[in-house]
Design an enzyme around this catalytic site. Sequence first.
Site, PDB file in Angstrom:
ATOM      1  N   GLY A   1       0.798  -1.190   0.225  1.00 23.49           N
ATOM      2  CA  GLY A   1      -0.002  -0.103   0.052  1.00 23.49           C
ATOM      3  C   GLY A   1       0.941   1.327  -0.003  1.00 23.49           C
ATOM      4  O   GLY A   1       0.531   2.257  -0.644  1.00 23.49           O
ATOM      5  N   CYS A   2       2.112   1.080   0.660  1.00 18.27           N
ATOM      6  CA  CYS A   2       2.811   2.564   0.938  1.00 18.27           C
ATOM      7  C   CYS A   2       3.418   2.601  -0.414  1.00 18.27           C
ATOM      8  O   CYS A   2       3.666   3.851  -0.717  1.00 18.27           O
ATOM      9  CB  CYS A   2       3.850   2.138   2.005  1.00 18.27           C
ATOM     10  SG  CYS A   2       2.760   2.278   3.784  1.00 18.27           S
TER      11      CYS A   2
END
Length: 158
Positions: A49-50
Amino acid sequence: MSDSTTRLAVGDPAPAFTLPDQNGNPVSLSDYAGRRVIVYFYPAAMTPGCTKQACDFRDNLADLGSSGLDVVGISPDKPEKLAKFAQADGLTFPLLSDPDKKVLAQWGAFGEKKLYGKTVTGVIRSTFVVGADGRIEVAQYNVRATGHVAKLRRDLGV
């Protein structure tokens, strides 16, 4: 840690910070005085996600920059890990290291959050736009990693 995490609101002065970037160089919010800057907080470098979120910022950096917006990412990761993250994904904006989570807490980006239905304490994925006057123009907590930059651009008219 109490569950009443301080949250910033539009119009609040942005809490000052000086943190090391991925190269170990100090970066301060005051370095951006007179400019608008997107300050975003994320849980961990090199996680799916990051990485998606950072690459979205990278891919939109030229458009954001030409609209007078700089980008700074902050996580609890050490500079060495941030350097690998920046290198692996061609990230050209500052990634700042806040291992003691002091700045995260000042910005309300660390505290209790829901993760898979459980309440945990951790980094709250958050994005802020700090105006040229040093005040918060946009404060978004619990943002999604995917599609967030596109939504932010729409909100800002960029």
